[in-house]
Design an enzyme around this catalytic site. Structure first.
Site, mmCIF file in Angstrom:
data_model
loop_
_atom_site.group_PDB
_atom_site.id
_atom_site.type_symbol
_atom_site.label_atom_id
_atom_site.label_comp_id
_atom_site.label_asym_id
_atom_site.label_seq_id
_atom_site.Cartn_x
_atom_site.Cartn_y
_atom_site.Cartn_z
ATOM 1 N N ASP A 35 4.278 -4.929 3.742
ATOM 2 C CA ASP A 35 3.654 -3.716 4.542
ATOM 3 C C ASP A 35 4.627 -3.543 5.693
ATOM 4 O O ASP A 35 4.410 -4.392 6.649
ATOM 5 C CB ASP A 35 2.223 -4.021 4.732
ATOM 6 C CG ASP A 35 1.534 -2.833 5.501
ATOM 7 O OD1 ASP A 35 2.222 -2.047 5.911
ATOM 8 O OD2 ASP A 35 0.387 -2.888 5.833
ATOM 9 N N ASP A 65 5.704 2.671 7.199
ATOM 10 C CA ASP A 65 4.172 2.393 6.803
ATOM 11 C C ASP A 65 3.755 3.249 5.936
ATOM 12 O O ASP A 65 3.096 4.018 6.201
ATOM 13 C CB ASP A 65 3.537 2.333 8.166
ATOM 14 C CG ASP A 65 2.221 1.745 7.940
ATOM 15 O OD1 ASP A 65 1.808 1.276 6.847
ATOM 16 O OD2 ASP A 65 1.178 1.928 8.717
ATOM 17 N N GLU A 97 -5.534 1.959 1.894
ATOM 18 C CA GLU A 97 -5.328 0.754 2.721
ATOM 19 C C GLU A 97 -5.584 1.213 4.159
ATOM 20 O O GLU A 97 -6.250 0.362 4.943
ATOM 21 C CB GLU A 97 -3.882 -0.049 2.486
ATOM 22 C CG GLU A 97 -3.709 -1.171 3.690
ATOM 23 C CD GLU A 97 -3.218 -1.100 4.949
ATOM 24 O OE1 GLU A 97 -3.334 -1.937 5.641
ATOM 25 O OE2 GLU A 97 -3.096 0.198 5.229
ATOM 26 N N GLU A 98 -5.183 2.425 4.517
ATOM 27 C CA GLU A 98 -5.439 2.817 5.678
ATOM 28 C C GLU A 98 -6.797 3.243 6.101
ATOM 29 O O GLU A 98 -7.203 3.316 7.292
ATOM 30 C CB GLU A 98 -4.480 4.158 6.274
ATOM 31 C CG GLU A 98 -3.060 3.688 5.874
ATOM 32 C CD GLU A 98 -2.309 2.886 7.195
ATOM 33 O OE1 GLU A 98 -3.116 2.514 7.774
ATOM 34 O OE2 GLU A 98 -1.326 2.975 6.982
ATOM 35 N N HIS A 107 1.977 4.791 12.572
ATOM 36 C CA HIS A 107 0.923 5.711 12.440
ATOM 37 C C HIS A 107 1.278 7.247 13.156
ATOM 38 O O HIS A 107 0.176 7.853 13.660
ATOM 39 C CB HIS A 107 -0.393 5.050 12.938
ATOM 40 C CG HIS A 107 -0.923 4.193 12.006
ATOM 41 N ND1 HIS A 107 -2.117 3.625 11.841
ATOM 42 C CD2 HIS A 107 -0.317 3.938 10.815
ATOM 43 C CE1 HIS A 107 -2.190 2.875 10.848
ATOM 44 N NE2 HIS A 107 -1.095 2.686 10.219
ATOM 45 N N HIS A 115 0.753 -1.112 -0.008
ATOM 46 C CA HIS A 115 0.148 -0.042 0.062
ATOM 47 C C HIS A 115 0.849 1.358 -0.056
ATOM 48 O O HIS A 115 1.783 1.186 0.561
ATOM 49 C CB HIS A 115 -0.897 0.102 1.033
ATOM 50 C CG HIS A 115 -0.630 0.460 2.703
ATOM 51 N ND1 HIS A 115 -0.447 1.618 2.903
ATOM 52 C CD2 HIS A 115 -0.208 -0.487 3.470
ATOM 53 C CE1 HIS A 115 -0.168 1.565 4.448
ATOM 54 N NE2 HIS A 115 0.324 0.236 4.699
HETATM 55 N N1 DPN Z 1 0.620 -1.521 8.262
HETATM 56 C C1 DPN Z 1 -0.547 -1.574 9.078
HETATM 57 C C2 DPN Z 1 -1.488 -0.601 8.491
HETATM 58 O O1 DPN Z 1 -1.286 -0.146 7.255
HETATM 59 O O2 DPN Z 1 -2.050 0.108 9.184
HETATM 60 C C3 DPN Z 1 -1.007 -2.877 9.122
HETATM 61 C C4 DPN Z 1 -0.050 -4.077 9.631
HETATM 62 C C5 DPN Z 1 -0.011 -4.036 11.044
HETATM 63 C C6 DPN Z 1 0.673 -4.665 9.113
HETATM 64 C C7 DPN Z 1 0.821 -4.945 11.865
HETATM 65 C C8 DPN Z 1 1.454 -5.586 9.608
HETATM 66 C C9 DPN Z 1 1.711 -5.952 10.875
HETATM 67 ZN ZN ZN Z 2 0.733 -0.455 6.402
#
Ligand code: DPN
Ligand code: ZN
Ligand code: CA
Length: 317
Positions: free
Chosen positions: A200, A137, A171-172, A287, A125
């Site tokens: 990811d 991220d 994606e978020e 985040h 993403h």
């Molecule tokens: N990368 C996280 C998100 O997009 O919020 C999701 C995620 C969490 C991926 C924990 C891997 C491990």
């Molecule tokens: Zn992510």
């Protein structure tokens, strides 16, 4: 994003594995040994991956500090990745969708050639949250997928299977882009996808090494890579159902992937085998506004990109 995913039947999983491995030995045979000679996966230059992260950071900085869905920073991120792929000879398409009243985009890049009935896909993403630039991220996964695609072009790799790369929007907001892609794909196209590999968060500062355990053949391929560099791995759990592999898995497509950890804390045992700091999150800036270019472990990013190249080459041969 958390989403419950129905478990696939053992029979379906076995069939999927057979499909993935069926033509892996169909390659040019060496005259001396008669054994299949496969093109070796390249070592992805981590400096190139980091250069993409620097560009994504600049894009965020010029657009209010983020690259979130619906923002100018997201659109600029799409344009940056697309420009690199177009120049390298990929066939790209930007697919538009709407989420939360704003326009979003997926970017799909096909490498010309290979068996159109057997598609191997890798994706990440590209959107961030609005709190920060989203460099780990998921600039990290986006940049690793991009540099792997560019390596395919540099090597003029001619795999047996067809290669497709994807960068997902929104994606978020709940994997909206990848869900849109899978749900709008005609059933006949869906069954051609023999594997989807997801990245990811692959450069976490306090890194762990996690391999998705959804499909045995894909999992083995990633684990084989880590074995060659002497890095132990654990099954990925933290991201179960929370990233863009989930819609593919729900549709019955074999999935796999790698990650280096999010907000969970590294245990003492994990710090023993991987180094880093026990009792601290794999990514303390998850985040947050501090998810910038300083929030990257270069060694982890390098291994992740090399692991993806290894899997893309191995699964498409
Ligand atoms: N990368 C996280 C998100 O997009 O919020 C999701 C995620 C969490 C991926 C924990 C891997 C491990
Ligand atoms: Zn992510
Ligand atoms: Ca490398």
């Amino acid at each position: 994003m958390r989403l419950s995913v129905p478990a696939r039947s053992a029979a379906a999983a076995a069939l999927a594995v057979a499909g993935l491995l069926a033509s892996s030995a169909v390659s040019t045979a060496s005259p001396e040994t008669g054994t299949p000679a496969r093109a070796a996966a390249p070592d992805i230059p981590v400096a190139n991956v980091k250069a993409h992260l620097t560009q994504l950071q600049s894009i965020a900085s010029a657009n209010g500090g983020h690259r979130a869905h619906g923002s100018t920073g997201y659109r600029a991120s799409i344009d940056y990745i697309k420009g690199k792929l177009d120049a390298a000879g990929f066939t790209t398409s930007v697919k538009q969708f709407t989420a939360s009243g704003r326009v979003g985009y997926n970017l799909i890049a096909d490498w010309p050639g290979g068996d159109a009935n057997q598609v191997v896909m890798a994706g990440a993403h590209l959107d961030s949250v609005s709190r920060g630039a989203g460099i780990n991220d998921n600039g990290s996964g986006s940049a690793a997928v991009l540099e792997t695609a560019l390596a395919v072009a540099r090597e003029q790799y001619k795999p047996t299977k067809h290669l497709r790369f994807a960068w997902w929007g929104a994606e978020e907001l709940g994997m909206v882009g990848s869900r849109n892609y899978v749900s709008t794909l005609p059933a006949a196209e869906r069954t051609k996808i023999k594997g989807y590999l997801n990245l990811d968060m692959v450069g976490s500062p306090n890194a762990g090494y996690f391999v998705y355990d959804d499909n045995p053949a894909i999992e083995k391929t990633f684990k084989d890579y880590y074995a060659t560099v002497g890095v132990s791995t654990e099954p990925e759990r933290e991201g179960d159902g929370r990233s863009d592999h989930a819609p593919f898995k729900s549709a019955g497509i074999p999935v796999g992937g790698i990650g280096t950890g999010a907000s969970s804390a590294k245990t003492a045992a994990q710090a023993q085998k991987w180094g880093g700091t026990a009792g601290q999150a794999f990514d303390r800036c998850y985040h947050s506004s501090c998810d910038t270019t300083t929030n990257i472990n270069t060694t982890a990013l390098d291994r992740s990109a090399d692991a993806l190249a290894y899997a893309v080459w191995g699964l498409s041969a």
